[in-house]
Write a protein that holds these residues in place. Structure first.
Motif, PDB file in Angstrom:
ATOM      1  N   PRO A  13      -3.367  -1.815  -3.211  1.00 45.87           N
ATOM      2  CA  PRO A  13      -3.780  -1.495  -4.581  1.00 45.87           C
ATOM      3  C   PRO A  13      -4.036  -2.744  -5.417  1.00 45.87           C
ATOM      4  CG  PRO A  13      -1.410  -1.363  -4.428  1.00 45.87           C
ATOM      5  CD  PRO A  13      -1.898  -1.672  -3.032  1.00 45.87           C
ATOM      6  N   HIS A  44      -4.296  -4.153  -9.637  1.00 43.38           N
ATOM      7  CA  HIS A  44      -3.921  -3.880 -11.017  1.00 43.38           C
ATOM      8  C   HIS A  44      -5.205  -3.818 -11.845  1.00 43.38           C
ATOM      9  CE1 HIS A  44      -2.219  -4.925 -15.069  1.00 43.38           C
ATOM     10  NE2 HIS A  44      -1.291  -4.063 -14.654  1.00 43.38           N
ATOM     11  N   GLN A  45      -5.580  -2.607 -12.231  1.00 44.16           N
ATOM     12  CA  GLN A  45      -6.889  -2.381 -12.838  1.00 44.16           C
ATOM     13  C   GLN A  45      -7.132  -3.251 -14.074  1.00 44.16           C
ATOM     14  OE1 GLN A  45      -7.751   1.719 -13.624  1.00 44.16           O
ATOM     15  NE2 GLN A  45      -9.727   1.313 -14.577  1.00 44.16           N
ATOM     16  N   VAL A  68       3.641   1.385 -11.433  1.00 44.61           N
ATOM     17  CA  VAL A  68       2.609   1.658 -10.427  1.00 44.61           C
ATOM     18  C   VAL A  68       2.266   3.131 -10.530  1.00 44.61           C
ATOM     19  CG1 VAL A  68       2.063   1.712  -7.968  1.00 44.61           C
ATOM     20  CG2 VAL A  68       3.399  -0.188  -8.905  1.00 44.61           C
ATOM     21  N   SER A  94      -8.596   1.381  -6.981  1.00 45.39           N
ATOM     22  CA  SER A  94      -8.772   0.441  -5.878  1.00 45.39           C
ATOM     23  C   SER A  94      -9.695   0.993  -4.800  1.00 45.39           C
ATOM     24  CB  SER A  94      -7.411   0.079  -5.289  1.00 45.39           C
ATOM     25  OG  SER A  94      -6.590  -0.516  -6.271  1.00 45.39           O
ATOM     26  N   ASP A 116      -3.921   3.645 -10.110  1.00 45.89           N
ATOM     27  CA  ASP A 116      -4.139   2.319  -9.531  1.00 45.89           C
ATOM     28  C   ASP A 116      -4.796   2.439  -8.153  1.00 45.89           C
ATOM     29  OD1 ASP A 116      -2.890   0.923 -11.693  1.00 45.89           O
ATOM     30  OD2 ASP A 116      -0.931   1.427 -10.844  1.00 45.89           O
ATOM     31  N   PHE A 117      -4.344   3.414  -7.372  1.00 40.82           N
ATOM     32  CA  PHE A 117      -4.913   3.612  -6.044  1.00 40.82           C
ATOM     33  C   PHE A 117      -6.315   4.218  -6.132  1.00 40.82           C
ATOM     34  CE2 PHE A 117      -0.446   3.109  -5.165  1.00 40.82           C
ATOM     35  CZ  PHE A 117      -0.452   2.332  -4.013  1.00 40.82           C
ATOM     36  N   GLY A 119       0.812  -1.209   0.000  1.00 36.74           N
ATOM     37  CA  GLY A 119       0.000   0.000   0.000  1.00 36.74           C
ATOM     38  C   GLY A 119       0.847   1.260   0.000  1.00 36.74           C
TER      39      GLY A 119
END
Length: 528
Positions: A177, A179-180, A101, A109, A105-106, A58
């Motif tokens: 997070p 991985h979209q 990253v 999430s 991504d965050f 995170g």
């Protein structure tokens, strides 16, 4: 010459392969149970968190001593009013497939866990984020959540109000997070080996339920050069006695949990390889507040008073636990837990009062039969505690008690899915070092830990009021008042304040006890 050269090259190659194989370090780690899932937004128990903390990282994380340190974010700032955090991501942060990253991504999430379609049971943990509760209730769109990407390497999180424990919240597995592209491509199967893309020190290689989970070192991890263990093998060691045998045979390097009645023997046999240390954890019994006769607070109070906690702590837990009369365990700075009002009474006086209460409620000898089923997850200590409490309830209250045990995954799935039960064993390990995290268990509608569906508007209002109180002393006072309300109602039954129990081989380096009981494999090395 060419044949000789070819032969020598072949020998050199074989030697290199052999040396590489010998150099591979494998960490064999007993983990107390099988995870229900590796979807971070659907998890709630520590055996899942232990694996996820190795796979994902995170914005902030824990070091080997359980202290908060930078994770995927290398730094952060907080606005003067305490409501806006700005995190700067590492420029060299990468996913296990080589993708960078990014702040998006965050954002993805956090929006995913708050989206009501995700049905994340732990979503309310992140309600301090601006608009989070409204998004989670479907009253606002996920895009209105107070999390945004300022640029590729900057994440901004706006809070509803100053939240002193917010960085602690970000260490929870639900703040990790995802991985979209993988989640969108594979749907619920994104957690499978081959599909799971991670940004932590390890990636997922194998997942064989009931046998093992294999993680391998992630070469794209930003600090891969300092990760000394190449492979981590997690084993679901619910059978504690079998786990001890495996440890003593050298098959396990560490194991989480062991038969508590073997503590004296193990200490004599293994010395300082036995690790017991205080941490933020409580053993309690959830009690079904919606089901007769347990909907009667007199019955709940009688059951609580009839339990001899000193016996449980000393005879069953061999002193590796202490009696609990409060929901919040000791050890949180600035907070003194409230206690049940019978804490100072002798056990004999408690039992006399318990008999009177059960008679008033119309149950027990001379009244309606008091039938109780205790559910617990498979574990030697849990079985012995349940058996002892069953005997206490039979002797003191004349109850007819039966026991039902299932594996940890089935047990918690039943409770979280609102399955029918009378009384059920539960444990809670603090997600962050704040009393609010334990009081959270009694909030109306909380599916994560309020298994007995306790509900009291006064309690809910006090907890809500404490969240909005900035003065630390006043906030602590309000939380203690809330805790006293729950204990007066006996919405759940506190039993024991636990110590963490580990077996750690002498060949393991980098393992350190800490009150959060967090042990990330990236800090471990094995001296074979």
């Amino acid at each position: 010459m060419s044949r000789i050269r070819t032969f020598l090259c072949a020998v050199a190659a074989l030697c290199a392969i052999s040396a590489g194989a010998q150099a591979e370090t494998v960490y064999h780690r007993g983990n107390a149970g099988d995870p229900k899932t590796l979807d971070a937004h659907q998890t709630s128990i520590d055996v899942e968190a232990n694996i996820l903390w190795d796979l994902l990282e995170g914005l902030v994380t824990y070091d080997e001593a359980g202290r908060i340190v930078p994770g995927a974010a290398e730094s952060w700032t907080l606005s003067p009013d305490g409501t806006v955090y700005t995190f700067k991501l590492r420029a060299n942060g990468k996913w296990s497939n080589g993708d960078p990253v990014r702040a998006s991504d965050f954002v993805f999430s956090f929006r995913r866990i708050m989206d009501p379609q995700t049905a994340a049971k732990y979503a309310s943990l992140h309600y301090p984020i601006k608009n989070a509760e409204k998004v989670n209730r479907g009253e606002m769109k996920p895009e209105e959540l107070g999390v945004r990407a300022v640029d590729d390497l900057t994440v901004e999180i706006t809070l509803e109000r100053p939240t002193p424990y917010f960085l602690e919240l970000l260490t929870h597995q639900t703040a990790l997070p995802m991985h979209q592209a993988s989640v969108e491509r594979f749907g619920k199967d994104f957690v499978r080996p081959g599909n799971f893309v991670s940004n932590g020190a390890y990636s997922l290689a194998e997942n064989v339920p009931g046998d093992h989970i294999k993680l391998v070192k992630n070469p794209h991890y930003w600090d891969a050069a300092n990760v000394q263990t190449d492979v981590v093998m997690f084993y679901p060691t619910e059978d504690n006695a079998a786990a001890v045998r495996r440890f003593m045979a050298g098959e396990l390097d560490t194991n989480y949990q062991f038969p508590i009645d073997q503590l004296p023997f193990l200490t004599e046999k293994l010395g300082d390889q036995v690790k017991t240390s205080p941490y933020l954890a409580i053993e309690y019994y959830a009690i079904n507040n919606r089901k007769e006769p347990f909907s009667d607070p007199r019955v709940r109070r009688a059951l609580a008073m009839a339990i001899d906690r000193d016996f449980l702590a000393e005879k069953i837990w061999s002193g590796a636990a202490t009696p609990a009369y409060s929901l919040v365990p000791p050890g949180i700075n600035g907070y003194t837990p409230a206690e049940a009002d019978f804490a100072a009474m002798s056990q004999l006086d408690r039992e006399d009062e318990a008999r009177k209460l059960i008679e008033e409620a119309g149950y027990g000898p001379g009244g309606k039969p008091l039938k109780i089923e205790i559910r617990y997850n498979t574990n030697d200590a849990h079985k012995k505690v349940a058996t002892a409490i069953a005997d206490m309830w039979k002797e003191v209250l004349g109850a007819e008690v039966t026991l039902l045990n299932t594996d940890i995954k089935t047990h918690y799935a039943h409770l979280q899915n609102r399955g029918d039960f009378d009384v059920a064993r539960a444990g809670w390990v603090g997600d962050y070092a704040d009393a609010q995290n334990f009081l959270y268990l009694g909030l109306t509608g909380n599916a994560v830990g309020n298994y007995g569906q306790y509900s009291n508007p006064k309690y809910d209002e006090l907890v809500k009021m404490s969240d909005a109180t900035l003065d630390p002393a006043e906030r602590a006072r309000i939380m203690a008042e809330a805790e006293a309300v729950l204990l007066a109602d006996m919405g759940l039954i506190p039993l024991l304040n636990r110590s963490s129990l580990h077996l750690v081989s002498d060949r393991v380096k980098g393992w350190a006890p800490n009150v959060r009981n967090v042990h990330r494999s990236r800090y471990i090395s094995i001296d074979r």
